[in-house]
Design a protein around this motif. Structure first.
Motif, PDB file in Angstrom:
ATOM      1  N   ARG A  68      -3.977   2.304  -6.307  1.00  7.02           N
ATOM      2  CA  ARG A  68      -3.137   1.674  -7.327  1.00  7.02           C
ATOM      3  C   ARG A  68      -1.665   1.921  -7.013  1.00  7.02           C
ATOM      4  NH1 ARG A  68      -5.082  -1.782 -10.132  1.00  7.02           N
ATOM      5  NH2 ARG A  68      -7.328  -1.747 -10.030  1.00  7.02           N
ATOM      6  N   GLY A  69      -0.835   1.236  -7.703  1.00  9.49           N
ATOM      7  CA  GLY A  69       0.600   1.484  -7.544  1.00  9.49           C
ATOM      8  C   GLY A  69       1.267   0.505  -6.599  1.00  9.49           C
ATOM      9  N   ARG A  70       2.555   0.720  -6.421  1.00 10.74           N
ATOM     10  CA  ARG A  70       3.371  -0.195  -5.643  1.00 10.74           C
ATOM     11  C   ARG A  70       2.941  -0.244  -4.188  1.00 10.74           C
ATOM     12  NH1 ARG A  70       8.308  -1.597  -7.543  1.00 10.74           N
ATOM     13  NH2 ARG A  70       9.136  -1.614  -5.439  1.00 10.74           N
ATOM     14  N   PHE A  71       3.178  -1.383  -3.589  1.00 17.88           N
ATOM     15  CA  PHE A  71       2.934  -1.523  -2.164  1.00 17.88           C
ATOM     16  C   PHE A  71       4.058  -0.834  -1.397  1.00 17.88           C
ATOM     17  CE2 PHE A  71       0.094  -4.687  -3.708  1.00 17.88           C
ATOM     18  CZ  PHE A  71      -0.839  -4.913  -2.705  1.00 17.88           C
ATOM     19  N   SER A  72       3.688  -0.117  -0.367  1.00 20.74           N
ATOM     20  CA  SER A  72       4.702   0.536   0.462  1.00 20.74           C
ATOM     21  C   SER A  72       5.339  -0.499   1.376  1.00 20.74           C
ATOM     22  CB  SER A  72       4.056   1.630   1.303  1.00 20.74           C
ATOM     23  OG  SER A  72       3.212   1.029   2.265  1.00 20.74           O
ATOM     24  N   GLU A  73       6.431  -0.106   1.987  1.00 18.52           N
ATOM     25  CA  GLU A  73       7.098  -1.021   2.915  1.00 18.52           C
ATOM     26  C   GLU A  73       6.187  -1.356   4.097  1.00 18.52           C
ATOM     27  OE1 GLU A  73      11.392  -0.906   4.650  1.00 18.52           O
ATOM     28  OE2 GLU A  73      11.350   0.261   2.810  1.00 18.52           O
ATOM     29  N   GLU A  74       5.423  -0.347   4.525  1.00 14.06           N
ATOM     30  CA  GLU A  74       4.501  -0.583   5.641  1.00 14.06           C
ATOM     31  C   GLU A  74       3.484  -1.640   5.245  1.00 14.06           C
ATOM     32  OE1 GLU A  74       5.705   2.288   4.532  1.00 14.06           O
ATOM     33  OE2 GLU A  74       4.857   3.949   5.678  1.00 14.06           O
ATOM     34  N   GLU A  75       2.993  -1.495   4.024  1.00 12.06           N
ATOM     35  CA  GLU A  75       1.997  -2.465   3.566  1.00 12.06           C
ATOM     36  C   GLU A  75       2.610  -3.862   3.480  1.00 12.06           C
ATOM     37  OE1 GLU A  75      -1.149  -0.063   0.758  1.00 12.06           O
ATOM     38  OE2 GLU A  75       0.895  -0.251   0.008  1.00 12.06           O
ATOM     39  N   GLU A  76       3.836  -3.924   2.994  1.00 16.10           N
ATOM     40  CA  GLU A  76       4.522  -5.222   2.927  1.00 16.10           C
ATOM     41  C   GLU A  76       4.593  -5.851   4.310  1.00 16.10           C
ATOM     42  OE1 GLU A  76       8.346  -5.589   1.157  1.00 16.10           O
ATOM     43  OE2 GLU A  76       7.841  -4.301  -0.534  1.00 16.10           O
TER      44      GLU A  76
END
Length: 331
Positions: A68-76
């Motif tokens: 859960r939670g915000r997507f990290s920059e890596e994930e983006e």
DNA sequence: AAAGTCCGCAACCGCAAATGA
DNA sequence: ATCATTTGCGGTTGCGGACTT
């Protein structure tokens, strides 16, 4: 179409938002028996839902391994790259983001990433620069600005942090850079430097020492950029030679590349440079765009600065061969 | 403070693919 | 090989909270 009003009952089966009690029943049942046949599950578990609804609730929300939670920059970055390669194959993309569901990724794409790319002047469907013909009206000024942004890019600085750019100016430069690429304007770095060093640019902006440039930079900073440029380019050249000879770069931070593909990272070193994925650009979170911090123009050690936003995006969108790299990963 | 608008997310629908009889 | 059923996927929508006027 779409979700029906909450507590709607069709064919005796409940629809709409799940209650905590229903969640608990579903979790209990699956933990004890596994889901088995989704169609049979609701009856066996004592839920007044259709199997499809149960499956969706479980896979998108209740599964214990969901992150859960915000997507990290890596994930983006991963999402954008994979999307460029495979399009709206959300499940394929999700399979490379542990703990994320296709639904979540799809939502994130539609609500955040799509807009972000659009703001950068990149078509979220084709992942190529968009052309905005309105912008051509101001072409002379834009070309001047392009030279400036080119300079910054080639100087290995993060555009957003190298200078105190107002967010709208940054967005315009980003759009402009993409446009220049589309138009095929071939302004080399040295030409840009000469342009900046020459009287026309400075006269154009009534530049005096320490007066602000339209982008917030001062003439002094510009001069510094110029003097650093030669060193930077020389070091770039050396890096390229080093890569050509397949020698690892000394900069250990190079490993700190933000993409993680368990199935592929180990082999990445064996992939010829031309087939490697473009190094991903920082996507300039809005919160950073107005940051007031400047970086030291002499500091080129920041690994992420080895590929600036535009340069990396340019590489990304220009080199279709790279799509195949991501496609390979997925397939 | 109230009304209106925007935005993010959960959940729905229809269709396609996979599976089994 | 064909048909029926189940599962999975992608597109879309409505709800509700946050934000703005």
């Amino acid at each position: 179409m779409g979700r029906l009003p909450s507590n709607n009952v069709k064919n005796g089966l409940k629809k709409g938002p799940w209650t905590p009690e229903e969640d608990r029943v579903l979790i209990d049942y699956i933990q004890r028996h596994g889901h088995g046949s989704w169609r049979a599950l609701p009856k066996l578990a004592g839920l007044n839902r259709c199997g499809k609804s149960c499956r969706l609730r479980w896979t998108n929300y209740l599964r214990p391994d969901i992150k859960r939670g915000r997507f990290s920059e890596e994930e983006e970055h991963t999402i954008i790259n994979l999307h460029a390669a495979v399009g709206n194959k959300w499940s394929a993309i999700a399979s490379h983001l542990p703990g994320r569901t296709d639904n979540e990724i799809k939502n994130f794409w539609n609500t955040h990433l799509k807009k972000k790319l659009l703001q950068m002047g990149i078509d979220p469907v084709t992942h190529r620069p968009k052309t905005d013909l309105n912008i051509l009206a101001n072409l002379p000024q834009l070309l001047a600005a392009a030279n400036f942004s080119n300079l910054i890019m080639m100087s290995n600085f993060h555009l957003d942090s190298a200078l105190m750019l107002p967010s709208d100016a940054l967005a315009k430069i980003q759009l402009l850079h993409n446009m220049i690429k589309v138009l095929g304007t071939s302004t080399t770095t040295m030409e840009a430097m000469n342009f900046l060093a020459g009287p026309s640019f400075r006269d154009n902006y009534h530049l005096q020492e320490n007066n602000n440039l339209p982008f917030g930079a001062t003439a002094h900073e510009l001069t510094q950029l110029q003097s650093n440029f030669v060193n930077i380019e020389a070091s770039q050249h050396q890096s390229e030679l080093s890569e050509y000879h397949h020698q690892p770069l000394k900069d250990s931070n190079n490993n700190n590349n933000n993409h993680q593909f368990p199935s592929s990272t180990s082999s990445a070193a064996n992939i010829p440079p031309s087939n490697r994925p473009a190094q991903l650009p920082a996507l300039l979170p809005a919160s950073n765009q107005t940051k007031n911090n400047k970086i030291n123009p002499n500091d080129i050690s920041n690994p992420s600065s080895t590929s600036t936003t535009f340069e990396a995006w340019g590489d990304l969108v220009d080199d279709e061969a790279r799509d195949s790299f991501w496609r390979d990963i997925i397939e």
